[in-house]
Design a protein around this motif. Structure first.
Motif, PDB file in Angstrom:
ATOM      1  N   CYS A 107       0.816  -1.210   0.000  1.00 46.60           N
ATOM      2  CA  CYS A 107       0.000   0.000   0.000  1.00 46.60           C
ATOM      3  C   CYS A 107       0.853   1.265   0.000  1.00 46.60           C
ATOM      4  O   CYS A 107       0.376   2.336  -0.342  1.00 46.60           O
ATOM      5  N   ARG A 108       2.097   1.131   0.373  1.00 43.97           N
ATOM      6  CA  ARG A 108       2.968   2.298   0.510  1.00 43.97           C
ATOM      7  C   ARG A 108       3.627   2.720  -0.790  1.00 43.97           C
ATOM      8  O   ARG A 108       4.036   3.860  -0.919  1.00 43.97           O
ATOM      9  N   SER A 109       3.762   1.804  -1.742  1.00 44.77           N
ATOM     10  CA  SER A 109       4.442   2.172  -2.983  1.00 44.77           C
ATOM     11  C   SER A 109       4.073   1.221  -4.114  1.00 44.77           C
ATOM     12  O   SER A 109       3.641   0.092  -3.886  1.00 44.77           O
ATOM     13  N   LYS A 110       4.290   1.704  -5.323  1.00 43.51           N
ATOM     14  CA  LYS A 110       4.070   0.870  -6.508  1.00 43.51           C
ATOM     15  C   LYS A 110       5.068  -0.288  -6.525  1.00 43.51           C
ATOM     16  O   LYS A 110       4.743  -1.400  -6.917  1.00 43.51           O
ATOM     17  N   GLU A 111       6.296  -0.021  -6.075  1.00 37.67           N
ATOM     18  CA  GLU A 111       7.317  -1.069  -6.028  1.00 37.67           C
ATOM     19  C   GLU A 111       6.921  -2.163  -5.039  1.00 37.67           C
ATOM     20  O   GLU A 111       7.209  -3.333  -5.262  1.00 37.67           O
ATOM     21  N   GLY A 112       6.265  -1.775  -3.952  1.00 35.97           N
ATOM     22  CA  GLY A 112       5.818  -2.757  -2.961  1.00 35.97           C
ATOM     23  C   GLY A 112       4.827  -3.741  -3.550  1.00 35.97           C
ATOM     24  O   GLY A 112       4.881  -4.937  -3.280  1.00 35.97           O
ATOM     25  N   SER A 113       3.944  -3.253  -4.384  1.00 32.68           N
ATOM     26  CA  SER A 113       2.966  -4.114  -5.035  1.00 32.68           C
ATOM     27  C   SER A 113       3.647  -5.067  -6.018  1.00 32.68           C
ATOM     28  O   SER A 113       3.326  -6.256  -6.071  1.00 32.68           O
ATOM     29  N   ALA A 114       4.606  -4.548  -6.782  1.00 36.90           N
ATOM     30  CA  ALA A 114       5.339  -5.390  -7.737  1.00 36.90           C
ATOM     31  C   ALA A 114       6.168  -6.443  -7.010  1.00 36.90           C
ATOM     32  O   ALA A 114       6.267  -7.587  -7.468  1.00 36.90           O
ATOM     33  N   THR A 115       6.751  -6.078  -5.881  1.00 40.88           N
ATOM     34  CA  THR A 115       7.543  -7.021  -5.086  1.00 40.88           C
ATOM     35  C   THR A 115       6.655  -8.154  -4.566  1.00 40.88           C
ATOM     36  O   THR A 115       7.032  -9.325  -4.621  1.00 40.88           O
ATOM     37  N   LEU A 116       5.471  -7.804  -4.074  1.00 40.16           N
ATOM     38  CA  LEU A 116       4.536  -8.814  -3.583  1.00 40.16           C
ATOM     39  C   LEU A 116       4.124  -9.751  -4.715  1.00 40.16           C
ATOM     40  O   LEU A 116       4.141 -10.979  -4.549  1.00 40.16           O
ATOM     41  N   ASP A 117       3.770  -9.197  -5.856  1.00 42.55           N
ATOM     42  CA  ASP A 117       3.358 -10.023  -6.995  1.00 42.55           C
ATOM     43  C   ASP A 117       4.468 -10.987  -7.420  1.00 42.55           C
ATOM     44  O   ASP A 117       4.214 -12.163  -7.666  1.00 42.55           O
ATOM     45  N   ALA A 118       5.695 -10.481  -7.492  1.00 40.02           N
ATOM     46  CA  ALA A 118       6.829 -11.317  -7.898  1.00 40.02           C
ATOM     47  C   ALA A 118       7.098 -12.410  -6.863  1.00 40.02           C
ATOM     48  O   ALA A 118       7.356 -13.569  -7.223  1.00 40.02           O
ATOM     49  N   TYR A 119       7.033 -12.063  -5.585  1.00 43.16           N
ATOM     50  CA  TYR A 119       7.271 -13.037  -4.513  1.00 43.16           C
ATOM     51  C   TYR A 119       6.250 -14.174  -4.593  1.00 43.16           C
ATOM     52  O   TYR A 119       6.607 -15.356  -4.549  1.00 43.16           O
ATOM     53  N   LEU A 120       4.971 -13.813  -4.718  1.00 36.45           N
ATOM     54  CA  LEU A 120       3.924 -14.834  -4.746  1.00 36.45           C
ATOM     55  C   LEU A 120       4.011 -15.702  -5.990  1.00 36.45           C
ATOM     56  O   LEU A 120       3.865 -16.927  -5.906  1.00 36.45           O
ATOM     57  N   SER A 121       4.241 -15.097  -7.129  1.00 35.11           N
ATOM     58  CA  SER A 121       4.328 -15.873  -8.363  1.00 35.11           C
ATOM     59  C   SER A 121       5.451 -16.904  -8.256  1.00 35.11           C
ATOM     60  O   SER A 121       5.267 -18.083  -8.592  1.00 35.11           O
ATOM     61  N   HIS A 122       6.607 -16.477  -7.763  1.00 32.02           N
ATOM     62  CA  HIS A 122       7.746 -17.390  -7.601  1.00 32.02           C
ATOM     63  C   HIS A 122       7.441 -18.478  -6.573  1.00 32.02           C
ATOM     64  O   HIS A 122       7.713 -19.664  -6.806  1.00 32.02           O
ATOM     65  N   LYS A 123       6.852 -18.092  -5.453  1.00 31.83           N
ATOM     66  CA  LYS A 123       6.521 -19.050  -4.393  1.00 31.83           C
ATOM     67  C   LYS A 123       5.532 -20.108  -4.901  1.00 31.83           C
ATOM     68  O   LYS A 123       5.721 -21.304  -4.678  1.00 31.83           O
ATOM     69  N   HIS A 124       4.512 -19.681  -5.618  1.00 32.52           N
ATOM     70  CA  HIS A 124       3.506 -20.613  -6.133  1.00 32.52           C
ATOM     71  C   HIS A 124       4.086 -21.514  -7.220  1.00 32.52           C
ATOM     72  O   HIS A 124       3.816 -22.714  -7.241  1.00 32.52           O
TER      73      HIS A 124
END
Length: 97
Positions: free
Chosen positions: A27-44
């Motif tokens: 919620c704090r930054s656009k980069e934070g959202s991209a980091t979350l998306d990348a983390y989850l995609s890799h984890k899954h």
């Protein structure tokens, strides 16, 4: 021999402190959202690759709001995912008629 029918299942993961932290940061930054998306995609992707044979499934999407994903798999593969310690719930998509 007929290939087993694949259907879309939703897989929801168990508590993950890294996911919770990244979700709060998104919620704090656009980069934070991209980091979350990348983390989850890799984890899954990593979970699927660890448990299922290559080219026998197709991940449709990762769901950042709930730490889950949609995947096309067979009933037998869904049973394998249900036994994984990282997985909380596996549910078949019930399309509305």
């Amino acid at each position: 021999m007929a290939k087993p029918q694949q259907e879309v299942y939703f897989v929801f993961m168990n508590f993950d402190p890294v996911y919770e932290r990244l979700r709060a940061d998104r919620c704090r930054s656009k980069e934070g959202s991209a980091t979350l998306d990348a983390y989850l995609s890799h984890k899954h992707d990593k979970l699927l690759a660890k448990l299922l044979q290559p080219d026998t499934y197709r991940k449709k999407s990762s769901l950042a709001i709930v730490d889950g994903f949609a995947v096309e798999i067979t009933d037998a593969q869904a049973s394998i995912l249900r036994l994984a310690k990282e997985v909380r719930v596996v549910e078949k998509n019930q399309e509305l008629a």
